[in-house]
Design a protein around this motif. Structure first.
Motif, PDB file in Angstrom:
ATOM      1  N   SER A 138       0.830  -1.205   0.000  1.00 56.17           N
ATOM      2  CA  SER A 138       0.000   0.000   0.000  1.00 56.17           C
ATOM      3  C   SER A 138       0.867   1.258   0.000  1.00 56.17           C
ATOM      4  O   SER A 138       0.593   2.228  -0.723  1.00 56.17           O
ATOM      5  CB  SER A 138      -0.937  -0.003   1.203  1.00 56.17           C
ATOM      6  N   ALA A 139       1.932   1.249   0.818  1.00 51.63           N
ATOM      7  CA  ALA A 139       2.835   2.400   0.865  1.00 51.63           C
ATOM      8  C   ALA A 139       3.535   2.596  -0.480  1.00 51.63           C
ATOM      9  O   ALA A 139       3.739   3.732  -0.936  1.00 51.63           O
ATOM     10  CB  ALA A 139       3.861   2.199   1.981  1.00 51.63           C
ATOM     11  N   MET A 140       3.899   1.489  -1.129  1.00 53.50           N
ATOM     12  CA  MET A 140       4.558   1.574  -2.436  1.00 53.50           C
ATOM     13  C   MET A 140       3.645   2.242  -3.462  1.00 53.50           C
ATOM     14  O   MET A 140       4.064   3.152  -4.189  1.00 53.50           O
ATOM     15  CB  MET A 140       4.958   0.170  -2.905  1.00 53.50           C
ATOM     16  N   LEU A 141       2.364   1.836  -3.516  1.00 50.56           N
ATOM     17  CA  LEU A 141       1.424   2.425  -4.465  1.00 50.56           C
ATOM     18  C   LEU A 141       1.165   3.892  -4.135  1.00 50.56           C
ATOM     19  O   LEU A 141       1.013   4.727  -5.034  1.00 50.56           O
ATOM     20  CB  LEU A 141       0.121   1.629  -4.466  1.00 50.56           C
ATOM     21  N   GLY A 142       1.116   4.209  -2.850  1.00 52.05           N
ATOM     22  CA  GLY A 142       0.940   5.606  -2.452  1.00 52.05           C
ATOM     23  C   GLY A 142       2.104   6.467  -2.884  1.00 52.05           C
ATOM     24  O   GLY A 142       1.918   7.605  -3.342  1.00 52.05           O
ATOM     25  N   ASN A 143       3.314   5.947  -2.737  1.00 53.30           N
ATOM     26  CA  ASN A 143       4.503   6.696  -3.147  1.00 53.30           C
ATOM     27  C   ASN A 143       4.543   6.926  -4.655  1.00 53.30           C
ATOM     28  O   ASN A 143       5.196   7.862  -5.135  1.00 53.30           O
ATOM     29  CB  ASN A 143       5.771   5.957  -2.700  1.00 53.30           C
ATOM     30  N   LEU A 144       3.854   6.067  -5.401  1.00 50.05           N
ATOM     31  CA  LEU A 144       3.799   6.228  -6.856  1.00 50.05           C
ATOM     32  C   LEU A 144       2.673   7.167  -7.278  1.00 50.05           C
ATOM     33  O   LEU A 144       2.430   7.353  -8.475  1.00 50.05           O
ATOM     34  CB  LEU A 144       3.618   4.861  -7.528  1.00 50.05           C
ATOM     35  N   GLY A 145       1.963   7.743  -6.309  1.00 44.71           N
ATOM     36  CA  GLY A 145       0.922   8.714  -6.609  1.00 44.71           C
ATOM     37  C   GLY A 145      -0.447   8.121  -6.868  1.00 44.71           C
ATOM     38  O   GLY A 145      -1.336   8.833  -7.368  1.00 44.71           O
ATOM     39  N   MET A 146      -0.655   6.858  -6.529  1.00 49.79           N
ATOM     40  CA  MET A 146      -1.954   6.238  -6.773  1.00 49.79           C
ATOM     41  C   MET A 146      -2.879   6.496  -5.582  1.00 49.79           C
ATOM     42  O   MET A 146      -2.439   6.458  -4.428  1.00 49.79           O
ATOM     43  CB  MET A 146      -1.792   4.738  -7.023  1.00 49.79           C
ATOM     44  N   PRO A 147      -4.169   6.753  -5.826  1.00 47.81           N
ATOM     45  CA  PRO A 147      -5.084   7.084  -4.730  1.00 47.81           C
ATOM     46  C   PRO A 147      -5.217   5.936  -3.746  1.00 47.81           C
ATOM     47  O   PRO A 147      -5.222   4.769  -4.139  1.00 47.81           O
ATOM     48  CB  PRO A 147      -6.406   7.357  -5.455  1.00 47.81           C
ATOM     49  N   ARG A 148      -5.368   6.300  -2.468  1.00 45.68           N
ATOM     50  CA  ARG A 148      -5.520   5.284  -1.424  1.00 45.68           C
ATOM     51  C   ARG A 148      -6.982   5.216  -0.980  1.00 45.68           C
ATOM     52  O   ARG A 148      -7.310   5.306   0.203  1.00 45.68           O
ATOM     53  CB  ARG A 148      -4.613   5.583  -0.228  1.00 45.68           C
ATOM     54  N   ASP A 149      -7.867   5.087  -1.928  1.00 43.57           N
ATOM     55  CA  ASP A 149      -9.302   5.028  -1.638  1.00 43.57           C
ATOM     56  C   ASP A 149      -9.873   3.631  -1.830  1.00 43.57           C
ATOM     57  O   ASP A 149     -11.090   3.442  -1.875  1.00 43.57           O
ATOM     58  CB  ASP A 149     -10.062   6.017  -2.529  1.00 43.57           C
ATOM     59  N   GLY A 150      -9.008   2.631  -1.965  1.00 42.49           N
ATOM     60  CA  GLY A 150      -9.458   1.259  -2.134  1.00 42.49           C
ATOM     61  C   GLY A 150      -9.688   0.846  -3.562  1.00 42.49           C
ATOM     62  O   GLY A 150      -9.996  -0.328  -3.822  1.00 42.49           O
ATOM     63  N   SER A 151      -9.517   1.759  -4.506  1.00 38.84           N
ATOM     64  CA  SER A 151      -9.766   1.408  -5.905  1.00 38.84           C
ATOM     65  C   SER A 151      -8.544   0.801  -6.579  1.00 38.84           C
ATOM     66  O   SER A 151      -8.680  -0.027  -7.480  1.00 38.84           O
ATOM     67  CB  SER A 151     -10.222   2.644  -6.685  1.00 38.84           C
ATOM     68  N   LEU A 152      -7.363   1.218  -6.181  1.00 44.21           N
ATOM     69  CA  LEU A 152      -6.122   0.676  -6.736  1.00 44.21           C
ATOM     70  C   LEU A 152      -5.305   0.064  -5.603  1.00 44.21           C
ATOM     71  O   LEU A 152      -4.732   0.778  -4.777  1.00 44.21           O
ATOM     72  CB  LEU A 152      -5.325   1.764  -7.450  1.00 44.21           C
ATOM     73  N   VAL A 153      -5.301  -1.240  -5.568  1.00 47.09           N
ATOM     74  CA  VAL A 153      -4.601  -1.967  -4.506  1.00 47.09           C
ATOM     75  C   VAL A 153      -3.770  -3.075  -5.144  1.00 47.09           C
ATOM     76  O   VAL A 153      -3.825  -3.303  -6.367  1.00 47.09           O
ATOM     77  CB  VAL A 153      -5.610  -2.563  -3.499  1.00 47.09           C
ATOM     78  N   PHE A 154      -3.024  -3.783  -4.328  1.00 50.26           N
ATOM     79  CA  PHE A 154      -2.191  -4.878  -4.827  1.00 50.26           C
ATOM     80  C   PHE A 154      -3.022  -5.903  -5.588  1.00 50.26           C
ATOM     81  O   PHE A 154      -2.573  -6.475  -6.584  1.00 50.26           O
ATOM     82  CB  PHE A 154      -1.478  -5.559  -3.649  1.00 50.26           C
ATOM     83  N   HIS A 155      -4.255  -6.119  -5.153  1.00 49.01           N
ATOM     84  CA  HIS A 155      -5.111  -7.126  -5.778  1.00 49.01           C
ATOM     85  C   HIS A 155      -5.398  -6.815  -7.252  1.00 49.01           C
ATOM     86  O   HIS A 155      -5.759  -7.720  -8.019  1.00 49.01           O
ATOM     87  CB  HIS A 155      -6.431  -7.220  -5.004  1.00 49.01           C
ATOM     88  N   CYS A 156      -5.204  -5.564  -7.636  1.00 49.96           N
ATOM     89  CA  CYS A 156      -5.428  -5.205  -9.045  1.00 49.96           C
ATOM     90  C   CYS A 156      -4.441  -5.904  -9.976  1.00 49.96           C
ATOM     91  O   CYS A 156      -4.716  -6.062 -11.173  1.00 49.96           O
ATOM     92  CB  CYS A 156      -5.345  -3.689  -9.224  1.00 49.96           C
ATOM     93  N   LEU A 157      -3.285  -6.306  -9.451  1.00 52.47           N
ATOM     94  CA  LEU A 157      -2.350  -7.084 -10.263  1.00 52.47           C
ATOM     95  C   LEU A 157      -2.954  -8.433 -10.635  1.00 52.47           C
ATOM     96  O   LEU A 157      -2.718  -8.961 -11.723  1.00 52.47           O
ATOM     97  CB  LEU A 157      -1.028  -7.282  -9.512  1.00 52.47           C
TER      98      LEU A 157
END
Length: 698
Positions: free
Chosen positions: A565-584
């Motif tokens: 989650s921290a990695m995706l946040g650092n890449l500028g992705m929203p932390r609203d539950g729409s883009l998470v690791f499970h999207c892979l």
């Protein structure tokens, strides 16, 4: 004079043979005429005869000792079968040889020496042996005056490390000089494909007898020497030993001198034995096989020699290392005997599910019932039941028993209440190509390591592998985080991930989540199998030993989820539950749907859909053909998984395995309390009994 008597006017000499030696001597007494009528002459002759007979009796007394040595050499010892390391002194005792004999085997290259590093003398550094200059044609290394830049600080206290070149030079020096003290300045540790050297800060001083050898190597030497003993000599020793044992253990019961396997045969065939309570012949054979596990690992010992300590040694030793289901092991590992199978498993290096505590207790119950039958007063085969004190002793602490009960309750409840659906939540979409480029354009994927990260932001191996595995295999975060090394295995020659909850530290979303997923070629190219080999060689049990087990449903994935989650946040992705690791996983599923039909040309649309469900771990549709009659091979599944492509992604660099293992050491050194320097196995307990080296990344 004692031993002198007169018969028909002639003086005779006589010496009674002790009862315990009469069978060996073949007589009750020694008797011979002195040929003298005079008492004075008779005494002189008798004294010579008596002295000779007493020497014979003394030799007969010594005979059991020599016979016992021969039988020890021929029959072996359970301690050799248990594996691991033994000191030279203990090994010599077990095979009835001397330490000098074993040192000659070391000098000849048939036995390798090792040293258990003292806990207080474990500080030093490890370095790749390839970076050191050889000392000469005889082997060894030229050690620098100070640690080289590429060396890693390490604490090897308590670990068993090999002597250079197997210790042949040390053995040669000990045999030539006769000294008993060894000073060691360098040791070796073989970690898979890398040969590492450990240089302690202070010289390690030990006695020759305290040096260690592998039990399996000692067993090979014992077997070779035993083959040189003639059958006649073995039978003579066995007969004499039986007589000696009979005099020693007769008070223990009528069958105290019988062998364990004889007793098992009698118990299984007697009408008042196993057959009295068990009618099924199949179940009788199954239980007899369970009983014979004891003699397979502990030896076909005499019943009178079996005590509570021996039974506990079996319960707490070999029994805990048996596979949970021998029939499900691969053909290349599953051998004729359980002992051979366990040895093959240890040599293979992969971690397979072991017998549960309940299964182990069932095997011990078989032994309890056998000894109850033998010790029944109506039979009198044994006067004392050696298993009496173990019936309620499971070998588990109170906390361990409560934890086992809790895990069993949780798993049963989960099975009753689990939903049949999948967790591919609405509102989540696959990552776009640009987003995937951001994820796999990070330094760890571009460089193959995480040396760019510093301090608390260190990059652990799971931060490289889990995103790659999700994109190439479609596995969930928890499924990847809880993988054991045994779950990375070959099925019909194809490397696969075995997604399961076969051990108490793992759990799955639902029943259909348990599956076999062929390994994507990209993971093999990136060095995933090499990394698993390195972890096995270092003594780990899990693919990501740096992750910590928690009691929540996350299991090992809590720390991984936070980092992702921290990695995706650092890449500028929203932390609203729409883009998470499970999207892979969504990305993989979409790519899987686009695999061209020619990859499996004989499959129709329904079969391709079936393979997609199986790879993803989704519930099969309500179609009787799909649910009951559809079958695919692992080769077909491998072809489909291998055809998954993600266009437009940057080229990921193969993982730096040595860096990764060093980072695992460092991560474990950062753990606190009882997890400090240990691999966390959750409910399975601390599988590594000694602290791991606190290595720092280069």
């Amino acid at each position: 004079m004692e031993g002198l008597f007169r018969r028909g006017g002639v003086l005779w000499a006589r010496l009674v043979v002790p009862k315990r030696l009469r069978a060996v001597a073949g007589r009750r007494e020694f008797v011979k005429s002195t040929g003298a009528h005079s008492v004075a002459v008779g005494k002189v002759v008798a004294s010579v005869l008596l002295a000779g007979w007493r020497r014979e009796i003394l030799q007969l007394e010594r005979g059991p000792l020599e016979d016992e040595k021969i039988l020890r050499l021929v029959d072996g010892s359970p301690s050799l079968a248990a594996g691991g390391f033994l000191t030279l002194e203990r090994a010599a005792e077990l095979v009835a040889l001397s330490v000098v004999d074993l040192l000659r085997e070391v000098e000849a290259g048939r036995l390798g020496l090792a040293c258990r590093v003292p806990l207080r003398a474990g500080a030093g550094y490890v370095v790749d042996a390839a970076t050191l200059d050889p000392a000469g044609s005889d082997g060894g290394f030229q050690l620098p005056s100070q640690s080289p830049p590429e060396a890693l600080a390490a604490d090897m206290g308590g670990r068993v490390l090999s002597l250079p070149e197997g210790g042949a030079d040390v053995a040669r020096a000990l045999l030539a000089s006769g000294v008993n003290v060894v000073e060691l300045v360098v040791l070796e540790r073989d970690w898979g494909r890398w040969r590492w050297v450990f240089v302690p800060d202070a010289v390690i001083e030990t006695s020759a007898g305290a040096l260690e050898v592998r039990a399996v190597d000692v067993e090979a030497i014992r077997s070779a020497r035993a083959s040189t003993v003639s059958t006649e000599r073995v039978e003579r020793a066995r007969t004499a030993h039986s007589v000696h044992m009979a005099s020693r253990v007769a008070p223990a019961g009528k069958w105290a001198t019988k062998r364990f396997n004889e007793a098992v045969d009698a118990y299984c065939t007697s009408p008042d034995g196993m057959a009295r309570t068990l009618v099924s012949s199949h179940e009788q054979r199954h239980r007899k096989h369970g009983l014979l596990l004891f003699s397979e690992f502990m030896g076909d010992v005499v019943l009178g020699d079996i005590d509570g300590d021996m039974l506990r040694a079996f319960r707490d030793g070999p029994l805990k290392g048996l596979p949970g289901n021998k029939n499900k092991l691969p053909n290349e590992i599953n051998r004729t005997t359980m002992k051979e199978t366990v040895a093959a498993l240890q040599a293979d290096g992969r971690d397979w599910p072991l017998m549960s505590a309940g299964m182990q207790h069932e095997r011990m119950l078989l032994l309890y019932r056998l000894f109850e039958w033998l010790a029944a007063p109506s039979r009198g085969y044994l006067k004392v039941n050696p298993a009496e004190g173990l019936r309620l002793d499971t070998g588990l602490t109170k906390a361990e028993r409560k934890e086992h009960a809790r895990v069993d309750t949780e798993r049963k409840a989960a099975r009753r209440t689990e939903a049949d659906g999948d967790e591919d939540e609405e509102g989540r979409r696959p990552f776009s190509v640009v987003e995937l480029q951001l994820i796999f354009g990070q330094p760890q994927f571009v460089n193959g390591h995480g040396r760019h990260a510093q301090g608390n932001g260190r990059c652990d191996p799971f931060e490289y592998w889990l995103p790659v595995m999700a994109a190439c295999q479609g596995i969930r975060l928890k499924e990847g985080a809880q993988l054991h090394l045994a779950d990375v295995r070959q099925v019909n020659g194809v490397w696969c991930l075995d997604i399961n909850e076969a051990t108490a530290d793992k759990s799955l979303k639902n029943a259909q989540s348990a599956r076999i997923v062929p390994l994507h070629p990209e993971l093999i190219r990136l060095g995933f199998l090499d990394y698993c080999d390195g972890l096995r060689a270092a003594g780990f049990r899990r693919v990501f030993p740096e992750l910590t087990w928690v009691k929540s449903d996350a299991r090992y994935a809590k720390e991984a989820g936070r980092k992702m989650s921290a990695m995706l946040g650092n890449l500028g992705m929203p932390r609203d539950g729409s883009l998470v690791f499970h999207c892979l996983r969504h990305c993989f599923n979409n790519a899987l749907a686009r695999v061209p039909g020619h990859v499996v040309p004989d499959a129709d649309d329904r079969l391709r859909a079936y393979m997609r469900y199986k790879v993803m771990g989704h519930k099969l549709p309500a179609d009787v053909n799909a649910s009951h009659y559809t079958r695919v091979t692992v080769d077909e599944m491998s072809a489909v998984v291998g055809a998954v492509k993600h266009e437009g992604l940057p080229q990921v660099v193969p993982f730096n395995v040595q860096f990764g293992i060093a980072e695992v050491w460092a991560a474990l050194a950062r753990k606190k309390l009882h997890r400090h320097k240990r691999e966390d196995m959750g409910p399975l307990g601390q599988l590594l009994p000694v602290p791991l080296p606190a290595a720092q990344a280069a």
